[in-house]
Design a protein around this motif. Sequence first.
Motif, PDB file in Angstrom:
ATOM      1  N   HIS A 291       0.832  -1.202   0.000  1.00 34.74           N
ATOM      2  CA  HIS A 291       0.000   0.000   0.000  1.00 34.74           C
ATOM      3  C   HIS A 291       0.870   1.256   0.000  1.00 34.74           C
ATOM      4  O   HIS A 291       1.901   1.311   0.664  1.00 34.74           O
ATOM      5  CB  HIS A 291      -0.916   0.001   1.220  1.00 34.74           C
ATOM      6  CG  HIS A 291      -1.956  -1.074   1.175  1.00 34.74           C
ATOM      7  ND1 HIS A 291      -3.245  -0.860   0.740  1.00 34.74           N
ATOM      8  CD2 HIS A 291      -1.892  -2.389   1.489  1.00 34.74           C
ATOM      9  CE1 HIS A 291      -3.926  -1.977   0.791  1.00 34.74           C
ATOM     10  NE2 HIS A 291      -3.125  -2.933   1.235  1.00 34.74           N
ATOM     11  N   CYS A 295      -0.549   2.153   6.179  1.00 37.30           N
ATOM     12  CA  CYS A 295      -1.197   0.848   6.285  1.00 37.30           C
ATOM     13  C   CYS A 295      -0.619   0.057   7.452  1.00 37.30           C
ATOM     14  O   CYS A 295       0.577   0.152   7.754  1.00 37.30           O
ATOM     15  CB  CYS A 295      -1.010   0.065   4.985  1.00 37.30           C
ATOM     16  SG  CYS A 295      -1.738  -1.592   5.000  1.00 37.30           S
ATOM     17  N   SER A 309      -5.922   0.669   5.927  1.00 34.58           N
ATOM     18  CA  SER A 309      -5.147   1.837   5.557  1.00 34.58           C
ATOM     19  C   SER A 309      -5.962   3.092   5.844  1.00 34.58           C
ATOM     20  O   SER A 309      -7.191   3.034   5.959  1.00 34.58           O
ATOM     21  CB  SER A 309      -4.747   1.800   4.069  1.00 34.58           C
ATOM     22  OG  SER A 309      -5.880   1.957   3.241  1.00 34.58           O
ATOM     23  N   ALA A 319      -5.217   3.199  11.660  1.00 32.92           N
ATOM     24  CA  ALA A 319      -5.082   2.026  10.791  1.00 32.92           C
ATOM     25  C   ALA A 319      -4.871   0.769  11.623  1.00 32.92           C
ATOM     26  O   ALA A 319      -5.425  -0.296  11.314  1.00 32.92           O
ATOM     27  CB  ALA A 319      -3.924   2.224   9.815  1.00 32.92           C
ATOM     28  N   PHE A 435      -8.342  -0.725  -2.279  1.00 36.57           N
ATOM     29  CA  PHE A 435      -7.729  -1.249  -1.055  1.00 36.57           C
ATOM     30  C   PHE A 435      -7.838  -2.774  -1.008  1.00 36.57           C
ATOM     31  O   PHE A 435      -6.854  -3.472  -0.703  1.00 36.57           O
ATOM     32  CB  PHE A 435      -8.398  -0.646   0.179  1.00 36.57           C
ATOM     33  CG  PHE A 435      -8.078  -1.367   1.451  1.00 36.57           C
ATOM     34  CD1 PHE A 435      -6.875  -1.148   2.114  1.00 36.57           C
ATOM     35  CD2 PHE A 435      -8.958  -2.310   1.982  1.00 36.57           C
ATOM     36  CE1 PHE A 435      -6.560  -1.836   3.280  1.00 36.57           C
ATOM     37  CE2 PHE A 435      -8.655  -3.001   3.141  1.00 36.57           C
ATOM     38  CZ  PHE A 435      -7.452  -2.763   3.787  1.00 36.57           C
ATOM     39  N   SER A 439      -4.819  -5.555  -1.075  1.00 36.98           N
ATOM     40  CA  SER A 439      -4.674  -6.374   0.137  1.00 36.98           C
ATOM     41  C   SER A 439      -4.782  -7.860  -0.141  1.00 36.98           C
ATOM     42  O   SER A 439      -4.128  -8.677   0.516  1.00 36.98           O
ATOM     43  CB  SER A 439      -5.732  -5.966   1.171  1.00 36.98           C
ATOM     44  OG  SER A 439      -5.595  -4.613   1.550  1.00 36.98           O
TER      45      SER A 439
END
Length: 554
Positions: A291, A295, A309, A319, A435, A439
């Motif tokens: 990221h 994060c 994040s 976070a 995101f 991830s």
Amino acid sequence: MTTAQRRPIRRALLSVFDKSGIVDLARTLAENGVEIVSTGSTGSTIREAGVAVTDVESVTGFPEMLDGRVKTLHPRVHAGILADSRLEAHREQLAAQDIEPFDLVVVNLYPFAGTVAAGGTFEEIIEKIDIGGPSMVRGAAKNFATVAVVVDPEDYRTAAEAAARGGFTLAERQELATVAFTRTAEYDEAISDWMLEQLEAPETDGAQDALEASLEDEEEISILDLSDQDAAELGITATLRYGENPHQRARLAVTDDDAPGLAGAEQLGGKEMSYNNYVDADAAARAAFDHTLPCVAVVKHNNPCGIASTGEDEDIARAHALAHGTDPVSAYGGVIATNRTVTLAMAQQVKPIFTEVILAPGYEDEALELLRTKKNLRILRLQGEYDRPVEMREIWGGMLLQDGDAVDAEGDDPSQWTLAAGEAADEATLADLDFAWRSVRAVKSNAILLASGGAAVGIGMGQVNRLDSCRLAVSRANTLGEHAEGESAPERARGAVAASDAFFPFADGAQILLDAGVRAIVQPGGSIRDQEVVEACRAAGVTMYLTGTRHFSH
């Protein structure tokens, strides 16, 4: 958390070798009406400070004997620890024997490892093998449903605060029990290692000569057998206690002096890193550094159990709070990685959570000072940019090499995604999809990740089919929290977005996500049944994007 959800502390058993802080704890317990039962030297220390204490001898009706080897090993002690006071039958049996239950057990163990490290004699080391202490700790940890166990002086303040506010919650007792079981496991491991060393023949001066002779004979020599000097020439910088399992030997090698990454990370506190610590730390770093925004990733057994994040202007503590909230149960005993400096606010959140390793590019001075109070927490500082240009994996008789799988392909850019179903996502939904896509790469396949508000809310990983991963992600999102005080968690899958690391081979997996109420899905596409998946999303009125890029991870 209401007082009714806490179990009051009425009776506590205190038996510690390290007396640091025990008087202050005992005083606070007494001020809150807690009866204190204690053993010999611990009881004397508390009594000398003017705090009332009941000797364990008066509870057992039996004197300490065998130079202190036997003092708490008695049914009147262990029944009081192991009785589940929620059960009427247990309460009746205690009453029949005139035994009072314990609500809190505070024990720290004889310093076995310290005595070994200090060069103690064989007899001195043997006497530091604690028997009663681990028995009480394990009993209380097993019975965390009704008993709290504290094994670290650093948690005395937590115990004192709990006594003042009406006791511990179930989640707090479970966390303490996890720490306790870890401590007894490490203790037994240290004893086992030492005992095995006593059985092994001592090294001889001819060991190196024998190795060199073997090399001349062109016999196969394991890199694990090399001397420290020879190993250093190959970049091996450390011999680890053991490998993935206790019977496996392990070493650490730095393969790039200019960019040592995790292998060359600076350790700022805590115990020595283990093989498994490095494996999980590597997975955590990979998850966090994928990221560009701040994060935090929480990893357990090489898989993220939480990741989140936030914006550049927010404290990284937010976070961390979101990442921990993905799955607080699995986060205990995990590894935390962040791609930003750890602030004091984040350190304050991490401190009460049992954590094996934390790694970050930096730490605020006050944050580092606070984290160092957790003597077993391994604190690592990373240097340089995260970079894995080549990935290697050994196989039988050879090695596989491939380009590193970075999130930098054209298909990783949301502006290049193909809208296959539903309406174009709004800005907030597209940010969550971005995101989730970044991830899910860190999750072992088959991987499904549900996200909302820049945080994972449910993760399905490591299943042999994508259908089960979808079920697992939804289940973990919707049932999270049921372990805590019997409360049901909200259906967090509803309204979340979903990312799949590879295509859906059939529409049934996507349908599980649709039925759970996800609002958008991102996936690579490429299945011969893509159209069936697209039609299912259209029928549900759900947005689906295709990336054309896969991030499958074994």
